[in-house]
Write a protein that holds these residues in place. Structure first.
Motif: not given
Ligand SMILES: Nc1nc2c(c(=O)[nH]1)N[C@H]1C(S)=C(S)[C@@H](COP(=O)(O)OP(=O)(O)OC[C@H]3O[C@@H](n4cnc5c(=O)[nH]c(N)nc54)[C@H](O)[C@@H]3O)O[C@H]1N2
Ligand SMILES: Nc1nc2c(c(=O)[nH]1)N[C@H]1C(S)=C(S)[C@@H](COP(=O)(O)OP(=O)(O)OC[C@H]3O[C@@H](n4cnc5c(=O)[nH]c(N)nc54)[C@H](O)[C@@H]3O)O[C@H]1N2
Ligand SMILES: [Mo]
Length: 683
Positions: A378, A73, A82, A70
């Motif tokens: 994500a 990302c 995300v 995360i």
């Protein structure tokens, strides 16, 4: 229901009395089989790279990976990179926490959930007309007592089997039941009158019924005058819905249209209930609106044993759409774009209102853009299996594959979990406390029967730990009681106000408590008796118009495909396809078709039929039935692989609710593989 353990330790399930009856369907009676099923996930799974297999790892290793991915990302794509996808099966506590997790821990606008595939059209229409979305604004028991019931696109006998007795009660006291469905379902077979409508044409039918009611003097003019606004425009808008023209569009005869209207209008009390049949259409919101217009014109909402309602599907479909897992929503059914709502909820969450993200996009739009410019890179999925249940599933599977990182929280290796980089095993219904808000708007306590298996954590614990690792400003509560208390504060003053409820109140209230429930409670079991929650207290008529379906059958794809459910399976089948008794009842995907259509294509019972649409191919065993229209085929959506009907469905969205068109697309019979291989040699 209760989980009972006998002297030998064998577990079984027993029904509890509810809404005056004692019943459970086969899915309820077998639900405990999943608690210690061999497929039950008992350890996190992780794959090192996209092509590597999923292997068991420690919680530490899995959580470390989630945090790292995360953060990576965020670095590449910012906070909007995300996203979160939730489900209406989550308890109120979990749905609330998932929404807070997206807004506070991830600071992303991109959260939506499977309720967008389910109740969003009815929710949008009821908010427009009544100012409030509570699926049924009255308790179930009122249905049993109504004198006339118009049931539109609900196969309640299979989808709410424990409520089937309500229909029998209506008939037993001399009431009329009118069912609108392209198939003569187990529900339609109980009807006084079955209107076998062409898929996707319910709006035209509803307007024609109103046209007839107006022309034949069946309207409740006092009610229209005193309790509504906007009737004049609607009256004008239905001028051209001549019954004979609508007969050609819908296939419902003028005589049957008239009979339906008279049954409703001349009964002492009457109800109109819709479900996914008319709602899962690209004009689903307007279609529901058309039926609400009819209900208002007949003076039904707020009258005893009368009104309009939509039958919610998932266990917590109602609560799941109130507390913030929807892209445009904050807890208490508030709008995320409303500055006052942002200020209130930010106060409860201990963050600055300006730190809360804005409105995201709807479920299919979120999935469609995954891994592409402007889309999320994500995704965290909790309580949904979109690889099977989303429309145009082939495309959705491809987009899931294009993500940088996919994390799934589930109990079993669903088709979506099997595509993930990290799978986190979570506890299920019997293993944790929580509340659910049922289809009547009744908040019900569900107590844990025992602990989860070793190695398994609750969704609340998992979300709390990820939030902590991502540096959320305050710890996320993990105890359901504590989360509920916070939810109650966050919902205070909203449409779905739970602020007068807590675990002690709900523990004492055997039959739960209806919302809105501010401190001191409110008389909210039956809504709209005096007024509607608009400043002027009046319900709204809204003119709506029929249009041709976006994908009408043509020379290449001459058949209409519609989809739905069967008794033995639940949703994407992730749970029920793992239960032996249910698999024995319905072992594989099937295609229901009329014997006349079957003869035309030389199809025999049990042959494997391949259907093709503009988006893909799917197959199932031929099930010949005179109960379906000759121009329509039906598949249930409970299977993955080649049997996944969503490989065919059209993801065109309703412009108001962003609900996809699950209930109609054009297909052809592409190939037939005979069930009997000897026949294959001779044909
Ligand atoms: N056994 C079982 N029960 C369930 C579920 C399950 O998966 N399995 N899921 C739960 C959930 S989440 C939901 S949302 C509910 C859904 O409950 P329902 O809405 O009752 O279920 P469906 O079978 O999707 O659709 C109902 C009917 O709509 C009809 N239909 C199809 N196209 C049209 C159309 O154009 N117009 C009209 N008028 N009717 C049409 C279908 O033939 C079908 O009989 O069920 C809940 N209960
Ligand atoms: N063609 C077609 N497609 C449809 C429909 C249709 O009528 N036709 N109906 C639509 C509708 S109404 C709906 S509601 C959707 C439903 O479709 P999905 O959203 O796919 O629903 P489920 O199969 O119930 O998926 C729930 C998943 O969550 C897991 N799960 C269960 N409990 C929990 C929990 O407490 N926590 C977590 N983390 N996981 C849990 C289950 O094991 C399962 O894998 O499908 C939609 N798709
Ligand atoms: Mo649903």
């Amino acid at each position: 229901m209760d989980i009972v353990r006998d002297g030998d330790g064998a577990v079984s399930i027993e029904p509890r009395e509810f809404a005056g009856r004692l019943a459970l369907c086969q899915k309820g009676l077998t639900a405990h089989e999943l608690l210690d099923h061999p497929d039950r996930l008992r350890s996190p799974l992780m794959r090192a790279t996209r092509d590597a297999p999923l292997v068991p790892v420690s919680w530490d290793a899995a959580m470390e990976r989630v945090e790292r991915e995360i953060r990576a990302c965020w670095q590449r794509h910012g906070r909007d990179g995300v996203g979160v996808f939730g489900g209406g099966g989550l308890t109120n506590e979990k749905a609330y926490t998932l929404g807070k997790f997206a807004r506070v821990a991830l600071k992303t606008p991109f959260i939506d959930y499977n309720g967008r595939f389910c109740m969003s059209s009815a929710a949008t229409a009821t908010q427009r007309a009544f100012g409030l979305d509570r699926g049924l604004p009255f308790p179930l028991e009122d249905i049993a007592q109504t004198d006339a019931l118009l049931l539109v696109g609900s196969n309640l006998a299979e989808s709410l089997p424990t409520a089937t007795g309500l229909l029998d009660d209506v008939r037993a006291h001399g009431g009329a039941l009118v069912v609108v469905d392209p198939r003569a379902t187990a529900t339609a077979r109980r009807a006084t009158l079955h209107l076998q409508v062409a898929p996707g044409t319910d709006l035209a039918l509803a307007n024609a019924l109103l046209h007839i009611a107006a022309r034949e003097g069946l309207l409740d003019l006092d009610y229209i005058e005193q309790r509504t606004t906007g009737f004049r425009q609607v009256h004008q808008s239905i001028g051209s819905y001549w019954p004979d023209r609508i007969e050609r569009i819908t296939g419902v005869s003028v005589a049957d249209q008239r009979r339906a209207v008279h049954l409703l209008a001349e009964a002492g009390s009457a109800m109109i209930l819709t479900a996914r049949g008319p709602e899962q259409q690209s004009r689903g919101t307007d279609t529901v609106q058309a039926f609400i217009n009819l209900a208002l014109a007949l003076g039904l909402p707020g009258r005893p044993h009368s009104g309009y309602g939509s039958l919610t599907g998932q266990g917590n479909g109602q609560g799941g759409r109130e507390h913030g897992q929807k892209a445009d929503q904050l807890p208490g059914y508030r709008k995320i774009t409303d500055p006052a709502a942002r200020a209130h909820v930010a106060g409860v969450w201990g963050v600055d209102p300006s730190d809360l993200p804005g409105e995201g996009v709807s479920a299919y739009e979120l999935l469609d853009a995954m891994g592409a410019d402007g889309g999320v890179r994500a995704l965290l999925v909790a309580a949904s299996n979109p690889a099977v249940s989303a429309p145009h599933a082939g495309h959705v599977q491809e987009r899931l594959g294009a993500l940088d990182f996919l994390c799934v929280l589930d109990l079993v290796p669903s088709e979506t979990a099997l595509m993930a980089d990290v799978v986190l095993p979570v506890s299920q219904w019997a293993e944790e406390d929580g509340t659910m808000t049922n289809l009547e708007g009744r908040v019900i306590m569900r107590r844990a029967a025992g602990p989860p298996p070793p190695g398994v954590h609750s969704d609340l614990e998992v979300l709390s730990e990820i939030a902590r690792r991502l540096g959320a400003p305050h710890p996320f509560a993990t105890e359901p009681r504590e989360v509920f208390a916070e939810l109650a504060r966050a919902s205070s003053g909203g449409a779905a106000d739970y602020s007068g409820l807590d675990y002690d109140v709900l523990d004492d209230a055997d039959a739960g408590a209806f919302w809105p429930h501010p401190p001191g409670g409110a008389d909210s079991e039956r809504m709209f008796r005096e007024s509607f929650p608009f400043p002027d207290g009046r319900a709204r008529f809204i003119p709506v118009y029929h249009g041709a379906p976006p994908e009408p059958p043509d020379a290449d794809y001459p058949l209409s495909l519609t989809t739905g459910r069967v008794l033995a399976h639940y949703q994407s089948g992730a749970q029920t396809r793992r239960t032996a008794r249910l698999v024995a009842a319905e072992p594989e995907a099937f295609v229901e078709l009329h014997p006349v259509l079957a003869r035309k294509h030389a199809v025999s019972e049990g042959d494997r039929i391949w259907l093709a649409s503009r988006r893909g191919r799917a197959c199932g065993r031929a099930r010949l039935s005179p109960d379906i229209r000759t121009d329509t085929v039906f598949m249930a959506f409970h299977w993955g692989g080649n049997g996944c009907v969503n490989l065919l469905t059209n993801p065109v969205l309703d412009r108001h609710s962003r609900m996809p068109e699950f209930k109609h697309c054009a297909v052809r019979i592409d190939a037939v593989e005979p069930a009997d291989p000897r026949e294959a040699q001779t044909t």
